[in-house]
Enzyme design. Structure first.
Site, PDB file in Angstrom:
ATOM      1  N   ASP A  79       0.873  -1.170   0.000  1.00 33.93           N
ATOM      2  CA  ASP A  79       0.000   0.000   0.000  1.00 33.93           C
ATOM      3  C   ASP A  79       0.908   1.217   0.000  1.00 33.93           C
ATOM      4  OD1 ASP A  79      -1.719   2.092   0.448  1.00 33.93           O
ATOM      5  OD2 ASP A  79      -2.586   1.290   2.300  1.00 33.93           O
ATOM      6  N   ILE A  80       0.991   1.913  -1.128  1.00 35.78           N
ATOM      7  CA  ILE A  80       1.957   3.007  -1.234  1.00 35.78           C
ATOM      8  C   ILE A  80       1.610   4.174  -0.311  1.00 35.78           C
ATOM      9  CG2 ILE A  80       2.480   2.361  -3.622  1.00 35.78           C
ATOM     10  CD1 ILE A  80       1.079   4.979  -4.483  1.00 35.78           C
TER      11      ILE A  80
ATOM     12  N   ASN B  98       3.358   2.539 -10.991  1.00 34.04           N
ATOM     13  CA  ASN B  98       2.112   2.661 -11.730  1.00 34.04           C
ATOM     14  C   ASN B  98       0.923   3.056 -10.853  1.00 34.04           C
ATOM     15  OD1 ASN B  98       0.068   1.837 -13.973  1.00 34.04           O
ATOM     16  ND2 ASN B  98      -0.468   0.529 -12.227  1.00 34.04           N
TER      17      ASN B  98
ATOM     18  N   LYS C  15     -13.299  10.608 -10.699  1.00 30.27           N
ATOM     19  CA  LYS C  15     -14.163  10.616 -11.875  1.00 30.27           C
ATOM     20  C   LYS C  15     -14.648  12.035 -12.174  1.00 30.27           C
ATOM     21  CE  LYS C  15     -14.052   6.106 -12.082  1.00 30.27           C
ATOM     22  NZ  LYS C  15     -13.243   5.411 -13.097  1.00 30.27           N
TER      23      LYS C  15
ATOM     24  N   SER D 233       1.311  10.838 -17.510  1.00 29.59           N
ATOM     25  CA  SER D 233       0.074  11.007 -18.274  1.00 29.59           C
ATOM     26  C   SER D 233       0.252  12.081 -19.331  1.00 29.59           C
ATOM     27  CB  SER D 233      -1.054  11.414 -17.323  1.00 29.59           C
ATOM     28  OG  SER D 233      -2.177  11.911 -18.017  1.00 29.59           O
TER      29      SER D 233
ATOM     30  N   TYR E 174      -5.313  16.274 -10.758  1.00 28.04           N
ATOM     31  CA  TYR E 174      -4.724  15.110 -11.428  1.00 28.04           C
ATOM     32  C   TYR E 174      -3.636  15.555 -12.403  1.00 28.04           C
ATOM     33  CZ  TYR E 174      -4.085  10.881 -14.160  1.00 28.04           C
ATOM     34  OH  TYR E 174      -3.520   9.789 -14.790  1.00 28.04           O
TER      35      TYR E 174
ATOM     36  N   LYS F 165       0.550  14.795 -12.200  1.00 24.10           N
ATOM     37  CA  LYS F 165       1.346  14.157 -13.245  1.00 24.10           C
ATOM     38  C   LYS F 165       2.404  15.106 -13.814  1.00 24.10           C
ATOM     39  CE  LYS F 165      -0.541  10.118 -13.017  1.00 24.10           C
ATOM     40  NZ  LYS F 165       0.254   8.957 -12.547  1.00 24.10           N
TER      41      LYS F 165
ATOM     42  N   THR G  34      -9.718   1.785 -19.247  1.00 22.58           N
ATOM     43  CA  THR G  34      -9.571   1.242 -17.898  1.00 22.58           C
ATOM     44  C   THR G  34     -10.619   1.859 -16.985  1.00 22.58           C
ATOM     45  OG1 THR G  34      -8.038   2.980 -17.183  1.00 22.58           O
ATOM     46  CG2 THR G  34      -7.066   1.001 -18.201  1.00 22.58           C
TER      47      THR G  34
END
Length: 279
Positions: free
Chosen positions: A64-65, A91, A97, A141, A196, A200, A233
């Protein structure tokens, strides 16, 4: 106990999506142990069983990072059972969402903590155990392009990100400033509702900083960031146009770049991308 002479590849968040496809590809291409890590033991072991039906033989390891205790326990198992690491694929990550009604403060803190701070905790904990000529792949990303910070190339945040003297801690400090700005509802220099993308952007920037640091490491470790592409995904709500196996192609390429190849760079579609001018 595995022989310390045997190769070891580690994939974080390897139980589904692009992570699972990377594990699949490594099982086919890498001569050694492939460790599929996941936070949830049931999900991780189910993924291993799925790949075994394909004639592949990954090994499940719990990681669990977001838990320093879990990271330390994983490191201890690496030391005891494997002796070192040849490939590390970072990864694991999170993306809220589009329809999420969670407040921006939550999105920003959870996303940055997972995609940046926790990923770096794993990297820095395992870095002393990376073997000579090993590879680190930071899964970034297409949203890490600098235009997502600002279209203005002279924007102060962009200028700090492309500074050739920017250190790993400098990137973290910059993102902490972003989180403070979100807490204060201050978007005078920050894009709104973009945690997000910024996470990245930060991963790509910190990859460059680590690459510069590793230039003086006698082990010859190679680190690069990459974009898998727009993949079908759970993270993309299955809007992506690529299959997970297609999305794994560029990350897998990062795992096998020659020892005198690029370091601290960003790749898309199997090619090096000019991230410093990413408009």
């Amino acid at each position: 106990m595995a022989s310390s002479l045997e190769g070891v590849a580690v994939v974080t968040g390897g139980n589904k999506g692009v992570g699972l496809a990377i594990v699949r590809g490594l099982c086919k291409q890498f001569k050694g142990h492939v460790l599929l890590t996941a936070r949830n033991e049931e999900n991780g072991k189910s993924a291993v069983e799925l790949l075994k039906t394909e004639g592949l033989n990954p090994i499940y390891e719990q990681l669990d990072i977001l838990s320093n205790e879990s990271i330390d326990k994983f490191k201890s198992r690496i030391e005891k059972n494997y002796g070192g690491i040849d490939i590390l694929v970072n990864n694991a990550g999170i993306a809220y969402k589009r329809a999420s009604t969670s407040p921006l403060i939550e999105k920003a803190h959870v996303t940055l903590q997972t995609n940046l701070f926790a990923t770096l905790a794993v990297t820095n904990t395992l870095l002393p155990h990376m073997r000579n000529g090993s590879h680190i792949c930071m899964v970034s990303s297409m949203t890490s392009k600098l235009k997502n910070v600002s279209q203005d190339k002279d924007h102060p945040v962009r200028q700090r990100l492309i500074d050739p003297s920017l250190t790993e801690e400098g990137v973290l400090s910059l993102m902490r400033e972003y989180l403070i700005a979100v807490d204060n509802n201050d978007y005078s220099i920050w894009p709104k509702d973009s945690p997000y993308s910024l996470s990245k952007v930060a991963i790509t920037a910190v990859t460059r900083a680590i690459g510069r640091k590793l230039a003086n490491d006698p082990r010859g470790i190679i680190i690069n960031a990459c974009c898998p592409g727009y993949v079908d995904t759970d993270m993309t709500s299955h809007r992506g146009v690529l299959t997970p196996d297609q999305g794994a192609v560029t990350p897998l390429m990062m795992c096998f770049i020659p020892s005198k190849g690029s370091n601290g760079e960003f790749y898309m579609e199997e090619k090096m991308y000019d991230w410093l001018n990413s408009d």
